[in-house]
Scaffold this motif. Structure first.
Motif, PDB file in Angstrom:
ATOM      1  N   PHE A 188      21.285  37.631  29.864  1.00 61.08           N
ATOM      2  CA  PHE A 188      22.940  37.530  30.152  1.00 61.08           C
ATOM      3  C   PHE A 188      22.735  38.525  31.448  1.00 61.08           C
ATOM      4  O   PHE A 188      21.842  39.126  31.117  1.00 61.08           O
ATOM      5  N   VAL A 189      23.045  38.462  32.236  1.00 61.15           N
ATOM      6  CA  VAL A 189      23.209  39.507  33.408  1.00 61.15           C
ATOM      7  C   VAL A 189      24.580  39.380  33.550  1.00 61.15           C
ATOM      8  O   VAL A 189      26.014  38.830  34.094  1.00 61.15           O
ATOM      9  N   PRO A 190      25.022  40.845  34.411  1.00 57.80           N
ATOM     10  CA  PRO A 190      26.537  41.002  35.521  1.00 57.80           C
ATOM     11  C   PRO A 190      26.470  39.902  36.829  1.00 57.80           C
ATOM     12  O   PRO A 190      25.228  41.135  37.489  1.00 57.80           O
ATOM     13  N   VAL A 191      27.650  40.071  36.870  1.00 57.71           N
ATOM     14  CA  VAL A 191      27.236  39.282  38.040  1.00 57.71           C
ATOM     15  C   VAL A 191      29.118  39.466  38.598  1.00 57.71           C
ATOM     16  O   VAL A 191      29.838  39.298  37.603  1.00 57.71           O
ATOM     17  N   TRP A 192      29.168  40.254  39.425  1.00 62.65           N
ATOM     18  CA  TRP A 192      30.276  39.776  40.529  1.00 62.65           C
ATOM     19  C   TRP A 192      30.795  38.687  41.353  1.00 62.65           C
ATOM     20  O   TRP A 192      30.389  37.974  41.351  1.00 62.65           O
ATOM     21  N   ILE A 193      32.383  38.700  40.821  1.00 66.38           N
ATOM     22  CA  ILE A 193      32.776  37.205  40.566  1.00 66.38           C
ATOM     23  C   ILE A 193      34.142  36.904  41.765  1.00 66.38           C
ATOM     24  O   ILE A 193      34.998  38.185  41.375  1.00 66.38           O
ATOM     25  N   ARG A 194      34.042  36.473  42.713  1.00 66.75           N
ATOM     26  CA  ARG A 194      35.772  36.290  43.584  1.00 66.75           C
ATOM     27  C   ARG A 194      35.962  35.081  43.114  1.00 66.75           C
ATOM     28  O   ARG A 194      35.769  34.707  43.741  1.00 66.75           O
ATOM     29  N   LEU A 195      37.465  35.838  42.920  1.00 63.82           N
ATOM     30  CA  LEU A 195      38.485  34.810  42.742  1.00 63.82           C
ATOM     31  C   LEU A 195      39.473  35.002  44.486  1.00 63.82           C
ATOM     32  O   LEU A 195      40.704  35.527  44.316  1.00 63.82           O
ATOM     33  N   LEU A 196      38.871  33.686  45.270  1.00 61.93           N
ATOM     34  CA  LEU A 196      39.560  33.317  46.569  1.00 61.93           C
ATOM     35  C   LEU A 196      40.994  32.835  46.563  1.00 61.93           C
ATOM     36  O   LEU A 196      40.768  32.139  45.895  1.00 61.93           O
ATOM     37  N   ASP A 197      41.531  33.693  47.117  1.00 59.34           N
ATOM     38  CA  ASP A 197      43.108  33.534  47.380  1.00 59.34           C
ATOM     39  C   ASP A 197      44.035  32.989  46.219  1.00 59.34           C
ATOM     40  O   ASP A 197      44.952  31.971  46.377  1.00 59.34           O
ATOM     41  N   LEU A 198      42.998  33.805  45.109  1.00 57.97           N
ATOM     42  CA  LEU A 198      44.180  33.957  44.029  1.00 57.97           C
ATOM     43  C   LEU A 198      45.829  34.340  44.103  1.00 57.97           C
ATOM     44  O   LEU A 198      46.245  35.196  44.988  1.00 57.97           O
ATOM     45  N   GLY A 199      46.616  33.265  43.481  1.00 55.18           N
ATOM     46  CA  GLY A 199      48.112  33.859  43.681  1.00 55.18           C
ATOM     47  C   GLY A 199      48.408  35.853  43.028  1.00 55.18           C
ATOM     48  O   GLY A 199      47.513  35.541  42.016  1.00 55.18           O
ATOM     49  N   LEU A 200      49.063  36.186  43.713  1.00 51.26           N
ATOM     50  CA  LEU A 200      49.796  37.549  43.350  1.00 51.26           C
ATOM     51  C   LEU A 200      50.034  37.565  41.665  1.00 51.26           C
ATOM     52  O   LEU A 200      49.821  38.630  41.152  1.00 51.26           O
ATOM     53  N   GLN A 201      50.554  36.530  41.168  1.00 54.94           N
ATOM     54  CA  GLN A 201      51.420  36.415  39.924  1.00 54.94           C
ATOM     55  C   GLN A 201      50.051  36.646  38.664  1.00 54.94           C
ATOM     56  O   GLN A 201      50.904  36.491  37.883  1.00 54.94           O
ATOM     57  N   TYR A 202      48.806  36.491  39.602  1.00 51.62           N
ATOM     58  CA  TYR A 202      47.866  36.183  38.427  1.00 51.62           C
ATOM     59  C   TYR A 202      46.666  37.227  38.437  1.00 51.62           C
ATOM     60  O   TYR A 202      45.453  37.369  37.518  1.00 51.62           O
ATOM     61  N   TRP A 203      47.088  38.591  38.576  1.00 47.74           N
ATOM     62  CA  TRP A 203      46.514  39.699  38.968  1.00 47.74           C
ATOM     63  C   TRP A 203      46.513  40.565  37.926  1.00 47.74           C
ATOM     64  O   TRP A 203      46.108  41.413  38.023  1.00 47.74           O
ATOM     65  N   GLY A 204      47.575  40.075  37.200  1.00 48.79           N
ATOM     66  CA  GLY A 204      47.868  41.263  35.841  1.00 48.79           C
ATOM     67  C   GLY A 204      45.944  41.061  34.334  1.00 48.79           C
ATOM     68  O   GLY A 204      45.536  40.175  34.804  1.00 48.79           O
ATOM     69  N   VAL A 205      45.855  42.192  34.128  1.00 45.41           N
ATOM     70  CA  VAL A 205      45.041  41.871  33.117  1.00 45.41           C
ATOM     71  C   VAL A 205      44.258  40.919  32.395  1.00 45.41           C
ATOM     72  O   VAL A 205      43.356  40.561  32.567  1.00 45.41           O
TER      73      VAL A 205
END
Length: 315
Positions: A188-205
């Motif tokens: 396994f490796v740690p990778v940074w993922i970008r969630l493009l144009d994600l709705g702001l209502q889904y930015w919770g932890v």
């Protein structure tokens, strides 16, 4: 060698004087000794409590090895229990938490495709992060290096920078946790993922963790995503298994019960080749693809001039 001991009672102070040849001298000396003893009668000599270091009750064998007869630190453990004919060790939970807290601000580094000497890689680490409060750099094994910072906030700041490169090769950075093991570090490796144009209502932890859990195990979000200071995309660090074709879309059900697709973008992915089952090098340099080709050594024609004539040395 300095022997440490704990005296069980106060030491006795004795004064020894030299006898004088005459009787008058002896009497004067005795009187002086009595006066000295009265003067120092109330003085108590105190020795520090050395506790577990032991007492003078020690034995030295013929090899000169000191064997203490008292309790030492190695005896401070819970007695093992027996279950189904097997002895099972009982660990101290409180001590485990203390030891784990010591490494909370540490991360693990590994250079993809190469194993540099520790002294060289340590110098590289101190050169790029030396001004960020490094407390320790230690080699775990042949490939992995532990770097401990002054606090978790500093470590997270380093992790958020993404992939760094050592000698044009990527360096994988992963925060240390109690769940890490050598097998997981390999697969396994740690990778940074970008969630493009994600709705702001889904930015919770909880929502972000649920979304990226379809790809791997969520580790952390960067400070920009946490503070919502830049809302172009959400950025999450995910511990994911090395795969040939990682997913590019995350499917989820929104608050209206609709099935939705979320496009994801990887900032960096390790390349794994089916021939050698390893990553960190190009297919053009993979020895299992190229193979070993034996060629006949070419012998250059050697000639020399002798008496104005060219003499060929080959027969």
């Amino acid at each position: 060698m300095v022997r440490r001991c704990k005296l069980m009672q106060k030491p006795e102070i004795r004064f020894v004087s030299r006898e004088l040849p005459s009787s008058n001298g002896r009497e004067a000396n005795e009187n002086a000794q009595m006066a000295t003893e009265e003067k120092f009668a109330n003085i108590v000599v105190e020795f520090p409590d050395l506790g577990e270091f032991g007492s003078p009750e020690e034995k030295v064998d013929e090899l000169g090895v000191v064997r203490s007869a008292l309790k030492s630190w190695a005896n401070k453990y819970e007695e093992s229990i027996q279950r189904d004919g097997k002895l099972i060790a009982q660990l101290d939970v409180d001590e485990i938490e203390v030891e784990a807290s010591f490494w909370k601000s540490a991360m693990i580094c590994v250079v993809v495709g190469v194993n540099p000497p520790f002294a060289v890689f340590e110098g590289f680490i101190k050169r790029i992060w030396g001004n960020m409060g490094i407390e320790m750099v230690a080699r775990m094994n042949a490939r992995y290096t532990m770097v401990k910072f002054k606090d978790e906030a500093t470590r997270d700041m380093v992790l958020e920078t993404g992939v760094v490169h050592f000698d044009k090769k990527p360096v994988i950075l992963q925060p240390w946790t109690t769940e890490l093991d050598s097998l997981r570090l390999v697969k396994f490796v740690p990778v940074w993922i970008r969630l493009l144009d994600l709705g702001l209502q889904y930015w919770g932890v909880k929502c972000l963790s649920a979304l990226v859990s379809t790809v791997g195990k969520p580790i952390m979000v960067d400070k920009v995503t946490k503070d919502r200071s830049m809302i172009k995309f959400a950025r999450v660090l995910v511990d994911m298994e090395i795969a040939d074709n990682p997913p590019k879309i995350i499917s989820y059900i929104n608050e209206r019960g609709q099935l939705m697709d979320q496009i994801i973008e990887y900032e960096w992915l390790p390349t794994k080749f089916p021939h050698c089952k390893k990553f960190g090098h190009s297919e053009a340099t993979c020895k299992r693809v190229i193979g070993v080709v034996w060629r006949k050594k070419e012998v250059k024609e050697q000639s020399s001039t002798k008496s104005g004539k060219i003499v060929n040395n080959d027969k």
